[in-house]
Every structure is written in structure tokens, then in C-alpha cells.
Design an enzyme around this catalytic site. Structure first.
Site, mmCIF file in Angstrom:
data_model
loop_
_atom_site.group_PDB
_atom_site.id
_atom_site.type_symbol
_atom_site.label_atom_id
_atom_site.label_comp_id
_atom_site.label_asym_id
_atom_site.label_seq_id
_atom_site.Cartn_x
_atom_site.Cartn_y
_atom_site.Cartn_z
ATOM 1 N N ARG A 267 -22.402 -12.100 -9.069
ATOM 2 C CA ARG A 267 -20.951 -12.259 -9.194
ATOM 3 C C ARG A 267 -20.413 -11.338 -10.285
ATOM 4 N NH1 ARG A 267 -19.023 -15.647 -12.755
ATOM 5 N NH2 ARG A 267 -20.683 -17.191 -12.467
ATOM 6 N N TYR B 136 5.067 -7.936 2.576
ATOM 7 C CA TYR B 136 4.173 -8.635 3.493
ATOM 8 C C TYR B 136 4.392 -10.142 3.418
ATOM 9 C CZ TYR B 136 -0.268 -10.803 4.903
ATOM 10 O OH TYR B 136 -1.213 -11.614 5.464
ATOM 11 N N ASP C 30 1.443 -1.806 -4.046
ATOM 12 C CA ASP C 30 0.590 -2.085 -2.893
ATOM 13 C C ASP C 30 0.614 -0.827 -2.018
ATOM 14 O OD1 ASP C 30 -0.537 -2.819 -0.463
ATOM 15 O OD2 ASP C 30 0.221 -4.864 -0.556
ATOM 16 N N LYS D 272 -7.646 -2.882 5.786
ATOM 17 C CA LYS D 272 -6.835 -2.009 6.631
ATOM 18 C C LYS D 272 -7.444 -0.600 6.701
ATOM 19 C CE LYS D 272 -4.105 -5.635 6.764
ATOM 20 N NZ LYS D 272 -4.541 -6.517 5.695
#
Length: 421
Positions: free
Chosen positions: A88, A140, A210, A235
């Protein structure tokens, strides 16, 4: 080397051949190779003693230590000098991807997360209770939902949505500007340098962009004054509809240190296999983006000419309201198109159901072309009055253009559009 002396004519032919062979602005090499792999071969062998040309997938959750508290392999550049103790906290496959994407975004640092939403959450965790943030009004749907229904009520952070092209309603407590450009789904372009000039004049106000719709290939906002760049790696960077991931990139060591702490503390990290897939996707980003953008421009011209289309929004068209801003701050116009069809909900529904090459699906940025109706799908969570204000009605259709044959895509759209005339 050949002993044949080059003539001026052969030199010109060679230069033209090289230009045609690399329409990607020289991005191929840094996308394909980690920074140490070109120009420093000896160091690369030390860092990669197996000689593997692909970064291995390290599935280990924990790493053996030579002594208590002594991390393993701090000399590995993929550990960023910290070594390894628990996956992690640091993983070799994830570290390699973060380094590669930082290079692509012209950033010093990159921090990877399990999704684009997790990356967004990490940025918000830089704020404190009582802070104020501003977000572009067309954003979004998932981001809007997170800000309004989680960040504001649970974190005590006030949020205002506004059009960033006019006066920006800063407050003394404004600590974050969240900006999509182009926006989702109306493809509104905001002048990043202009907004950055305001945030730089204020104390401790972060400008986060973004950059998902453009990808690092068509836009690098840090060069325009942004402090943070966020991507949904799902994406364009991943590019194959097979991995969910997000990243935050920055040139600020302070913000990077805080984000790395948040990444480890919250634990929303991507799996090594996801990092491998995303890294592989990054290696072809330049080729895919150019091919998709060429398709998108041709399709936008076709849509403009069709009787069933009321309006086409594509930054590459001179009719786009912010076309000149896009030309100035982007390296290309991308592969997202929004258009309004004639009629109403029944007509847009019929168009989408008639498509065969385009897939009716949410998401975007993959090699395959996708189509959706934002008011019923990705932006259904946006309040009705806000959607109406932004022009997100039932006749708006969003297209994510892939890399299929351009003629096949146009034929598919033509058949669907003809069905409502």
C-alpha cells in the site's frame, strides 16, 4: 553509416520522411521508456538487472527487511528513495507507472489512485473544515455528486459552481479551484493561464485541472500555471476499457508529499496489475490520440451537414465559442464531440438505439467509439434546473470517438440520424 554523400535533394526527402514518420511531436520515446532508460543505459542496467523490456508485475504485499525498520531497495527509482515495506505504501509496478505518467504530463511527481474519483477525493483531502472551493459549473456528474452530497455535508467545505470565463467569486477562505477544460459534456474551454494568474495572486489557493478529456498528449496544464493535474486513467491513458484508475500530477514537492501521505493513509491504491495495464496503455497514447482526433474532426464536419443535427460542439471547429483558446493552450482538439439532435427524448433515444459500431455506454477515451445521452446517463445526478441552465437536455448526445474506420463511424451515424427524419 553509408559512405554515399547526401545531396540537398536527398536531405530534403529525408527530412520530409522523418516528419511524416513522427507526427506525434516527439512524444513516442518518453511514453515508451522510463526516464532512466534512454541516455543512461548503464544506470538502467543497475536498476533493471534482469533486462526485462516490460516492467514486471510485482504482486507481493510485503517486502523482507534486512533489519528492523530498514526498508528494501531504497536505491530503486520506482520506490522514490523510500524503499519497500508494504505494497500500500509503495509498489515497484505502481512506482514505474507513476514515473512514466509524470514524464508524460511534464510533471516532477505523480501519485496513482484506485480510480479517478479516488484521485479527486485525495485532492479534496488537502483542504480543511471551513474552507471554500470553486468548481466550474459544467462538470462530470460524478464529481458534482461527490462535491454536493459528500464533501459539503460531511467535510464542512463550502462549494460554489461558476463559469470560470468571467469574474471568479473568490472568498478569503477559497483554497481550491476545480476546473475541467474541456468540460464534460458541453466541451466548454477555459483559459487556464488566466485562472492561474488569479490563484497565484492569492495565498494558498490551489488550481486543479481535470485533464481527462485532453490527456497529457493534447494538453499539459502545469505549463499553463496549474498546481495539480488530475486524470481518470480509465479513459484515454488506459485507453482500452479494461482498467479503472486515477492520478494526480504536480511540480510542487509540498503538494506531492501531502498527496503521498493521503495515498498511503487512505489506501485507495491501484493494484499492480492495473498499473501494468495503464502503463501499457500509456505507451500507445500518442498514436491513439492522433488517430481518434483525425476521426473526430471528420465526424464533426459530417454532423454539421446533417439535417437531423441542430448544433455540433467540437473544439476543432471554428464555430466553437472558445476555439481560439483551445488552439492556444492545447496541442490538438481531442476526440470528444457533443451534438444536439432535432426533436426530443424519443429522437435521441432512437438514434442511440440504432447505432451498431458505436457502443451505447458510459465512459470515454477508449479505442472503441462510445455514445451516450448525458441527461439520462452520466449526468442524471445533476439537478434538473442545473442541467437546463447548462444546456444538458435530452437531445444532447455525447460521442467518444475511437480509432475504427472513419467511414464506418460516419455510415453508422448517418443510418441512426436518418431514422428520425
Amino acid at each position: 553509416m553509408s559512405n554515399v554523400t547526401a545531396t540537398p535533394n536527398t536531405e530534403n526527402v529525408l527530412e520530409e520522411a522523418i516528419r511524416k514518420a513522427d507526427p506525434y511531436r516527439g512524444k513516442g520515446t518518453p511514453y515508451l521508456h522510463l526516464p532512466s532508460e534512454y541516455g543512461f543505459k548503464k544506470d538502467h542496467i543497475k536498476q533493471n538487472p534482469t533486462g526485462a523490456v516490460v516492467v514486471p508485475i510485482s504482486l507481493a504485499t510485503t517486502f523482507q527487511q534486512a533489519a528492523p525498520g530498514q526498508t528494501t531497495a531504497p536505491e530503486d527509482p520506482n520506490s522514490f528513495g523510500m524503499g519497500y515495506e508494504y505494497s500500500r505504501t509503495g509498489n515497484p509496478t505502481r512506482g514505474a507507472f507513476e514515473r512514466a505518467l509524470a514524464t508524460a504530463e511534464n510533471a516532477k511527481f505523480c501519485v496513482a489512485f484506485a480510480s479517478g474519483s479516488a484521485a479527486t477525493s485525495a485532492v479534496v483531502h488537502l483542504l480543511n473544515h471551513g474552507d471554500h472551493m470553486l468548481c466550474v459549473d459544467d462538470v462530470y456528474g460524478g464529481t458534482q455528486r461527490y462535491f454536493n452530497h459528500i464533501v459539503h455535508p460531511s467535510n464542512g467545505i463550502r462549494i460554489d459552481f461558476c463559469d470560470m470565463s468571467g469574474d471568479i467569486p473568490f472568498e478569503d477562505e477559497t483554497k481550491l479551484i476545480w476546473l475541467e477544460t474541456p468540460t464534460n459534456p458541453t466541451l466548454k474551454i477555459t483559459d487556464i493561464s488566466r485562472v492561474a494568474s488569479f490563484t497565484k495572486a492569492r495565498k494558498n489557493c490551489i488550481l486543479a485541472i481535470d485533464n481527462t478529456f485532453c490527456s497529457p498528449y493534447f494538453q499539459t496544464p502545469l505549463e499553463n500555471g496549474a498546481d495539480l493535474v488530475v486524470h481518470s486513467v480509465t479513459k484515454y491513458i488506459g485507453g482500452h476499457s479494461d482498467v479503472v484508475m486515477g492520478v494526480v500530477c504536480t511540480n510542487s514537492e509540498d503538494l506531492y508529499t501531502r498527496l503521498r501521505f493521503i495515498q498511503n493513509g487512505i489506501g485507495a491504491v491501484p493494484s499492480p496489475f492495473d498499473c501494468f495495464l495503464a502503463h501499457r496503455g500509456l505507451k500507445t497514447l500518442h498514436v491513439r490520440m492522433e488517430a481518434a482526433a483525425r476521426n473526430a474532426y471528420a465526424i464533426s464536419l459530417f454532423l454539421q451537414s446533417h439535417a437531423a443535427v441542430k448544433r455540433v460542439i467540437y473544439p476543432g471547429l471554428e464555430s466553437h465559442p472558445q476555439h481560439e483558446i483551445a488552439k492556444r493552450q492545447q496541442h490538438g482538439f481531442g476526440a470528444m464531440i457533443t451534438f444536439y439532435c432535432i426533436g426530443g427524448r424519443e429522437q435521441s433515444r432512437r438514434i442511440l438505439q440504432q447505432l451498431n459500431v458505436f457502443a451505447l455506454a458510459e465512459s470515454l477515451g477508449a479505442v472503441e467509439s462510445l455514445a451516450e445521452c448525458p441527461s439520462l446517463m452520466t449526468h442524471a445526478s445533476v439537478p434538473d434546473d442545473q442541467r437546463a441552465l447548462l444546456g444538458i437536455d435530452d437531445t444532447l448526445i455525447r460521442l467518444s470517438i475511437g480509432i475504427e474506420s472513419c467511414q464506418d463511424l460516419i455510415d453508422d451515424l448517418e443510418t441512426a440520424l436518418n431514422s428520425i427524419i
